[in-house]
Write an enzyme that holds these catalytic residues in place. Structure first.
Site, mmCIF file in Angstrom:
data_model
loop_
_atom_site.group_PDB
_atom_site.id
_atom_site.type_symbol
_atom_site.label_atom_id
_atom_site.label_comp_id
_atom_site.label_asym_id
_atom_site.label_seq_id
_atom_site.Cartn_x
_atom_site.Cartn_y
_atom_site.Cartn_z
ATOM 1 N N TYR A 1 -0.076 1.763 4.736
ATOM 2 C CA TYR A 1 0.231 2.135 3.341
ATOM 3 C C TYR A 1 0.076 3.638 3.121
ATOM 4 O O TYR A 1 0.904 4.273 2.450
ATOM 5 C CB TYR A 1 -0.709 1.344 2.430
ATOM 6 C CG TYR A 1 -0.486 1.483 0.949
ATOM 7 C CD1 TYR A 1 0.527 0.773 0.297
ATOM 8 C CD2 TYR A 1 -1.328 2.289 0.176
ATOM 9 C CE1 TYR A 1 0.693 0.879 -1.079
ATOM 10 C CE2 TYR A 1 -1.165 2.403 -1.189
ATOM 11 C CZ TYR A 1 -0.151 1.692 -1.817
ATOM 12 O OH TYR A 1 0.009 1.796 -3.192
ATOM 13 N N LYS B 1 2.959 6.114 1.912
ATOM 14 C CA LYS B 1 2.848 6.862 0.651
ATOM 15 C C LYS B 1 2.868 8.375 0.878
ATOM 16 O O LYS B 1 3.331 9.129 0.010
ATOM 17 C CB LYS B 1 1.590 6.436 -0.109
ATOM 18 C CG LYS B 1 1.675 5.011 -0.669
ATOM 19 C CD LYS B 1 2.936 4.767 -1.480
ATOM 20 C CE LYS B 1 2.839 3.596 -2.420
ATOM 21 N NZ LYS B 1 4.126 3.314 -3.116
#
Ligand SMILES: NC(=O)c1ccc[n+]([C@@H]2O[C@H](COP(=O)([O-])OP(=O)(O)OC[C@H]3O[C@@H](n4cnc5c(N)ncnc54)[C@H](O)[C@@H]3O)[C@@H](O)[C@H]2O)c1
Length: 251
Positions: free
Chosen positions: A152, A156
């Site tokens: 993640y 991001k």
């Protein structure tokens, strides 16, 4: 007076995306509420319609090239050329690296990065033709590093580079691209994290708030407000930026 535009918000059946869809509608725009399951978008659409806005529910997996193409075509046909795009759809598949599977890695990359790429590539066709556009991408404070989130946080951080390059390429067409990096926002995503950790959501929020300078966790409306700014007519000179909306400084 706000010029009425057509916006697409991905992952808008709930959480941050749903609030962004409602906010862009109250700002005067028509909104395509896009999520995996079209039926799940209906209550957000009904709420917008009841408040006097214009919205449609669109079912599509943002990581599926054909589905994205069909979805954007449908929005253009039913609402008009989409010129505001909010790449908000997201998933988490947290694990420490020694336990992370390839499918956890690939799933996160597919939704955040491949999804934002496919949606942006399709929507910029309309934006460049209209000589006006706004792309807002959801990053996260996890881009700065977060235990248990190698997938993640990489995605991001990738959203930030993606945003800056979009800004460079599309600026000449009147299109801006910016990112918002939220801190802790109370949604089903963070509720699921609390459940996985074996604590109540209230306890999780209370503990998180203690570490945040403004002493509270964020709400979807905090993010919708930032999206509204980036999407506004007046923000045309703001591009390639990352705004941390986290109740305190991050870098
Ligand atoms: N909640 C937070 O604290 C937080 C913090 C930083 C960033 N974010 C980011 O903000 C965004 C929204 O988060 P949220 O908390 O509202 O999450 P959420 O889980 O409540 O909602 C995400 C939505 O995205 C949809 N979605 C997932 N995969 C999809 C796909 N392939 N195609 C279309 N839709 C898909 C889901 O169905 C869901 O409705 C995400 O990108 C998330 O990573 C959230």
């Amino acid at each position: 007076m706000t010029t009425q535009r057509v916006a697409i918000v991905t992952g808008a059946a709930r959480g941050i995306g749903a609030e962004v869809a409602r906010r862009l509608s109250s700002d005067g725009h028509a909104v395509a509420v896009l999520d995996l399951d079209e039926a799940a978008c209906q209550s957000v659409v009904d709420g917008i319609t009841a408040a006097g806005g214009r919205a449609i529910a669109v079912g599509a997996d943002v990581s599926d090239e054909g589905a994205v193409k069909a979805a954007v075509e449908r929005v253009a046909a039913e609402l008009g050329a989409p010129t505001i795009l909010v790449n908000n759809a997201g998933i988490i598949r947290d694990n420490l690296i020694f336990k992370m599977t390839v499918s956890d890695w690939d799933a996160v990359m597919a939704v955040h990065l491949r999804g934002a790429f496919l949606m942006s590539r399709e929507v910029q066709v309309h934006q460049t033709k209209e000589k006006w556009g706004r792309i807002v991408n959801l990053s996260s404070t996890s881009a700065l590093g977060n235990r248990g989130q190698v997938n993640y946080s990489a995605a991001k951080a990738g959203m930030q580079g993606f945003t800056k390059t979009l800004a460079l390429e599309l600026g000449r067409f009147g299109v801006t691209a910016n990112a918002i990096a939220p801190g802790f926002i109370a949604t089903e995503m963070t509720a699921a994290t609390a459940e996985r950790m074996g604590i109540t959501f209230d306890d999780f929020k209370t503990a998180a708030a203690r570490e945040i300078p403004v002493q509270r966790v964020g709400e979807p409306a905090d993010i919708a407000h930032a999206v509204s700014f980036y999407a506004s007519e007046g923000a045309g000179f703001v591009s390639g930026q990352v705004l941390y909306v986290a109740g305190g400084p991050k870098d």
